[in-house]
Design an enzyme around this catalytic site. Structure first.
Site, PDB file in Angstrom:
ATOM      1  N   SER A 138     -22.988   1.117  10.572  1.00  0.00           N
ATOM      2  CA  SER A 138     -23.230   0.887   9.140  1.00  0.00           C
ATOM      3  C   SER A 138     -24.490   1.651   8.734  1.00  0.00           C
ATOM      4  CB  SER A 138     -23.465  -0.609   8.891  1.00  0.00           C
ATOM      5  OG  SER A 138     -23.954  -0.816   7.581  1.00  0.00           O
ATOM      6  N   TYR A 151     -26.372  -9.326  10.988  1.00  0.00           N
ATOM      7  CA  TYR A 151     -25.443  -8.202  10.834  1.00  0.00           C
ATOM      8  C   TYR A 151     -26.173  -6.873  11.034  1.00  0.00           C
ATOM      9  CZ  TYR A 151     -22.211  -4.950   8.594  1.00  0.00           C
ATOM     10  OH  TYR A 151     -21.376  -3.888   8.337  1.00  0.00           O
TER      11      TYR A 151
HETATM   12  N1  LIG Z   1     -17.012  -2.628   3.988  1.00  0.00           N
HETATM   13  C1  LIG Z   1     -18.248  -2.228   4.108  1.00  0.00           C
HETATM   14  O1  LIG Z   1     -19.002  -2.171   3.124  1.00  0.00           O
HETATM   15  C2  LIG Z   1     -18.795  -1.818   5.456  1.00  0.00           C
HETATM   16  C3  LIG Z   1     -20.015  -1.133   5.497  1.00  0.00           C
HETATM   17  C4  LIG Z   1     -20.534  -0.759   6.718  1.00  0.00           C
HETATM   18  C5  LIG Z   1     -19.854  -1.069   7.894  1.00  0.00           C
HETATM   19  N2  LIG Z   1     -18.671  -1.733   7.834  1.00  0.00           N
HETATM   20  C6  LIG Z   1     -18.008  -2.087   9.099  1.00  0.00           C
HETATM   21  O2  LIG Z   1     -16.658  -1.700   9.089  1.00  0.00           O
HETATM   22  C7  LIG Z   1     -15.936  -2.531   9.997  1.00  0.00           C
HETATM   23  C8  LIG Z   1     -14.682  -3.020   9.318  1.00  0.00           C
HETATM   24  O3  LIG Z   1     -15.021  -3.882   8.235  1.00  0.00           O
HETATM   25  P1  LIG Z   1     -14.238  -3.874   6.844  1.00  0.00           P
HETATM   26  O4  LIG Z   1     -15.196  -3.499   5.804  1.00  0.00           O
HETATM   27  O5  LIG Z   1     -12.980  -3.127   6.972  1.00  0.00           O
HETATM   28  O6  LIG Z   1     -14.000  -5.448   6.647  1.00  0.00           O
HETATM   29  P2  LIG Z   1     -12.665  -6.318   6.824  1.00  0.00           P
HETATM   30  O7  LIG Z   1     -11.574  -5.859   5.944  1.00  0.00           O
HETATM   31  O8  LIG Z   1     -13.147  -7.731   6.724  1.00  0.00           O
HETATM   32  O9  LIG Z   1     -12.216  -5.993   8.312  1.00  0.00           O
HETATM   33  C9  LIG Z   1     -12.762  -6.581   9.444  1.00  0.00           C
HETATM   34  C10 LIG Z   1     -11.644  -6.753  10.455  1.00  0.00           C
HETATM   35  O10 LIG Z   1     -12.212  -7.240  11.665  1.00  0.00           O
HETATM   36  C11 LIG Z   1     -11.358  -8.256  12.164  1.00  0.00           C
HETATM   37  N3  LIG Z   1     -12.133  -9.203  12.954  1.00  0.00           N
HETATM   38  C12 LIG Z   1     -13.205  -9.919  12.568  1.00  0.00           C
HETATM   39  N4  LIG Z   1     -13.592 -10.722  13.556  1.00  0.00           N
HETATM   40  C13 LIG Z   1     -12.757 -10.502  14.600  1.00  0.00           C
HETATM   41  C14 LIG Z   1     -12.634 -11.049  15.888  1.00  0.00           C
HETATM   42  N5  LIG Z   1     -13.453 -12.005  16.315  1.00  0.00           N
HETATM   43  N6  LIG Z   1     -11.657 -10.580  16.693  1.00  0.00           N
HETATM   44  C15 LIG Z   1     -10.800  -9.619  16.274  1.00  0.00           C
HETATM   45  N7  LIG Z   1     -10.863  -9.070  15.049  1.00  0.00           N
HETATM   46  C16 LIG Z   1     -11.825  -9.511  14.220  1.00  0.00           C
HETATM   47  C17 LIG Z   1     -10.766  -8.932  10.906  1.00  0.00           C
HETATM   48  O11 LIG Z   1      -9.510  -9.555  11.192  1.00  0.00           O
HETATM   49  P3  LIG Z   1      -9.396 -11.125  11.492  1.00  0.00           P
HETATM   50  O12 LIG Z   1     -10.282 -11.835  10.515  1.00  0.00           O
HETATM   51  O13 LIG Z   1      -7.940 -11.409  11.302  1.00  0.00           O
HETATM   52  O14 LIG Z   1      -9.814 -11.317  12.897  1.00  0.00           O
HETATM   53  C18 LIG Z   1     -10.586  -7.743   9.984  1.00  0.00           C
HETATM   54  O15 LIG Z   1      -9.313  -7.168  10.146  1.00  0.00           O
HETATM   55  C19 LIG Z   1     -16.879  -3.664  10.396  1.00  0.00           C
HETATM   56  O16 LIG Z   1     -17.438  -3.406  11.672  1.00  0.00           O
HETATM   57  C20 LIG Z   1     -17.958  -3.577   9.341  1.00  0.00           C
HETATM   58  O17 LIG Z   1     -19.197  -4.070   9.802  1.00  0.00           O
HETATM   59  C21 LIG Z   1     -18.123  -2.111   6.636  1.00  0.00           C
END
Ligand SMILES: NC(=O)c1ccc[n+]([C@@H]2O[C@H](COP(=O)([O-])OP(=O)(O)OC[C@H]3O[C@@H](n4cnc5c(N)ncnc54)[C@H](OP(=O)(O)O)[C@@H]3O)[C@@H](O)[C@H]2O)c1
Length: 245
Positions: A138, A151
């Protein structure tokens, strides 16, 4: 990296950034396996993309990580790409901290899991043609948003781990890649909290283009600025981002 002809495991690949990457690997002709905790989300992703393979797995649990690694190696022996993408983001005041279990979960999902899955799968990846390991960190790894302190700490640590892993594996064929997203419009932290972020498809298309060009650390927008910023610029960004208490 070539997006075609890979066998790719993406943690947290049934939604958000993980699913957007899964779709792009699939479209390019790769085989893709995604895992997550919610079976209904996995089923929904599979309905939209029948070629997608899915597996219920909670990466917070060490025994489920071991089972996932062993299942994926035997069911998909050509696995050559691991994407450590699963993550959660919690807003909390450290002065109010009472729910250690929830904090421990955040540490386990965002940091322990990618380190453990790397350890479990790197030996297998090294035996495959064109191996790659992608960690999703991130922009907040570089300048934290103080109301999501755990986080941001996990993402800073994962950035550090990625540098060490890349260095250790520099003499091998395994490409260690870091994806550094800015705020992207997904359900991270809960529905409606990231609607201010950049559109998911715009972000994913830009990342994939740079993956194709062979870049090893790929940011976008404000996260691209953060990963290249000087210490003074990061201090200034920190003040700006955290000016409202
Ligand atoms: N969106 C942003 O602004 C942003 C910015 C910087 C970095 N990121 C990073 O991008 C990555 C993806 O996030 P996203 O933004 O796409 O959010 P998201 O749509 O909430 O996706 C997160 C995914 O991780 C899965 N997950 C969470 N806990 C888990 C566990 N214990 N075991 C297996 N799967 C798990 C969730 O599925 P389940 O809940 O079904 O398990 C979900 O599919 C993350 O690492 C996040 O930190 C996002």
């Amino acid at each position: 990296m070539d997006m075609a002809s890979n066998t790719v495991l993406i943690t947290g690949g049934a939604s958000g950034i993980g699913l957007a990457l899964a779709e792009r690997f699939l479209r390019a002709g790769s085989e893709v396996i995604v895992c997550g905790r919610r079976e209904d989300k996995l089923r929904e992703a599979q309905r939209a993309h029948p070629a997608l393979h899915t597996r219920v797995c909670d990466v917070a649990k060490a025994e489920e990580r071991v089972a996932l690694a062993s299942w994926v190696k035997s069911a998909f022996p050509r696995l050559n790409v691991l994407v450590n993408n699963a993550g959660i983001q919690r807003r909390l005041k450290l002065s109010d901290i009472e729910d250690w279990e929830a904090s421990q979960q955040e540490l386990a999902i965002n940091l322990e899991a990618p380190i453990h899955l790397s350890a479990l799968l790197v030996p297998h990846l090294l035996q495959q043609p064109r191996p790659a390991l992608l960690n999703v960190t991130s922009g907040l790894a570089f300048a934290p948003l103080a109301f999501t302190p755990i986080y941001c700490a996990t993402k800073a640590a994962l950035h550090s781990f990625t540098l060490s892993l890349r260095h250790q594996l520099a003499d091998t064929a395994l490409q260690v890649i870091e994806i550094v997203p800015p705020a992207v419009n997904t359900d991270l932290g809960g529905p409606g909290l990231h609607t201010f972020g950049v559109p998911l498809d715009e972000f994913a298309d830009a990342i994939v283009e740079r993956l194709r060009q062979g870049e090893r650390e790929i940011g976008y927008g404000t996260a691209e600025k953060a990963r290249r910023a000087s210490r003074d610029e990061l201090d200034e960004a920190f003040q700006r981002m955290n000016s409202r208490r």
